[in-house]
Scaffold this motif. Structure first.
Motif, PDB file in Angstrom:
ATOM      1  N   ARG A  10       0.855  -1.185   0.000  1.00 37.89           N
ATOM      2  CA  ARG A  10       0.000   0.000   0.000  1.00 37.89           C
ATOM      3  C   ARG A  10       0.892   1.236   0.000  1.00 37.89           C
ATOM      4  N   TYR A  26       3.421   9.984  -7.321  1.00 37.92           N
ATOM      5  CA  TYR A  26       2.438  10.144  -8.402  1.00 37.92           C
ATOM      6  C   TYR A  26       2.999  10.959  -9.569  1.00 37.92           C
ATOM      7  N   LYS A  36       3.934   1.842 -12.166  1.00 42.42           N
ATOM      8  CA  LYS A  36       2.514   2.178 -12.112  1.00 42.42           C
ATOM      9  C   LYS A  36       1.851   1.400 -10.984  1.00 42.42           C
ATOM     10  N   GLY A  37       0.924   2.042 -10.327  1.00 39.37           N
ATOM     11  CA  GLY A  37       0.173   1.375  -9.268  1.00 39.37           C
ATOM     12  C   GLY A  37      -0.924   0.509  -9.843  1.00 39.37           C
ATOM     13  N   LEU A  38      -1.347  -0.461  -9.058  1.00 44.67           N
ATOM     14  CA  LEU A  38      -2.454  -1.332  -9.437  1.00 44.67           C
ATOM     15  C   LEU A  38      -3.713  -0.835  -8.749  1.00 44.67           C
ATOM     16  N   LYS A  39      -4.765  -0.652  -9.478  1.00 46.90           N
ATOM     17  CA  LYS A  39      -6.032  -0.203  -8.903  1.00 46.90           C
ATOM     18  C   LYS A  39      -6.653  -1.363  -8.140  1.00 46.90           C
ATOM     19  N   CYS A  44      -8.205   2.955  -3.760  1.00 41.26           N
ATOM     20  CA  CYS A  44      -7.078   2.204  -3.207  1.00 41.26           C
ATOM     21  C   CYS A  44      -6.141   1.760  -4.327  1.00 41.26           C
ATOM     22  N   THR A  45      -4.864   2.063  -4.172  1.00 44.63           N
ATOM     23  CA  THR A  45      -3.840   1.674  -5.128  1.00 44.63           C
ATOM     24  C   THR A  45      -2.769   0.884  -4.395  1.00 44.63           C
ATOM     25  N   TRP A  47       1.154  -1.440  -5.072  1.00 40.47           N
ATOM     26  CA  TRP A  47       2.295  -1.672  -5.949  1.00 40.47           C
ATOM     27  C   TRP A  47       2.861  -3.048  -5.652  1.00 40.47           C
TER      28      TRP A  47
END
Length: 70
Positions: A10, A26, A36-39, A44-45, A47
């Motif tokens: 997180r 960001y 890139k983050g994962l949705k 909430c994102t 990695w």
């Protein structure tokens, strides 16, 4: 706590591990110089541990285009 390479981190943990601020994470994502983050949900994102580890190994030459997401 043991982590597998596919564990999801997180934002708070990513900030602690990288030493970056939220806005810098960001901004770098937008520039393509940070994974890139994962949705995970609407607000909430996360990695992947492996992506953050790779970034930490080679920050200067990291290019998100070279690391496609699943």
């Amino acid at each position: 706590m043991s982590e597998t390479p596919d564990s999801i981190l997180r934002l708070k943990t990513v900030l602690q591990r990288t030493g970056l601020s939220r806005s810098t994470v960001y901004r770098k994502m937008g520039d393509g110089t940070f994974p890139k983050g994962l949705k995970l949900s609407t607000r909430c994102t996360g990695w992947r541990v492996s992506a953050i580890t790779e970034w930490l190994r080679n920050r200067q030459f990291y290019d998100a285009a070279d690391h496609p997401q699943d």
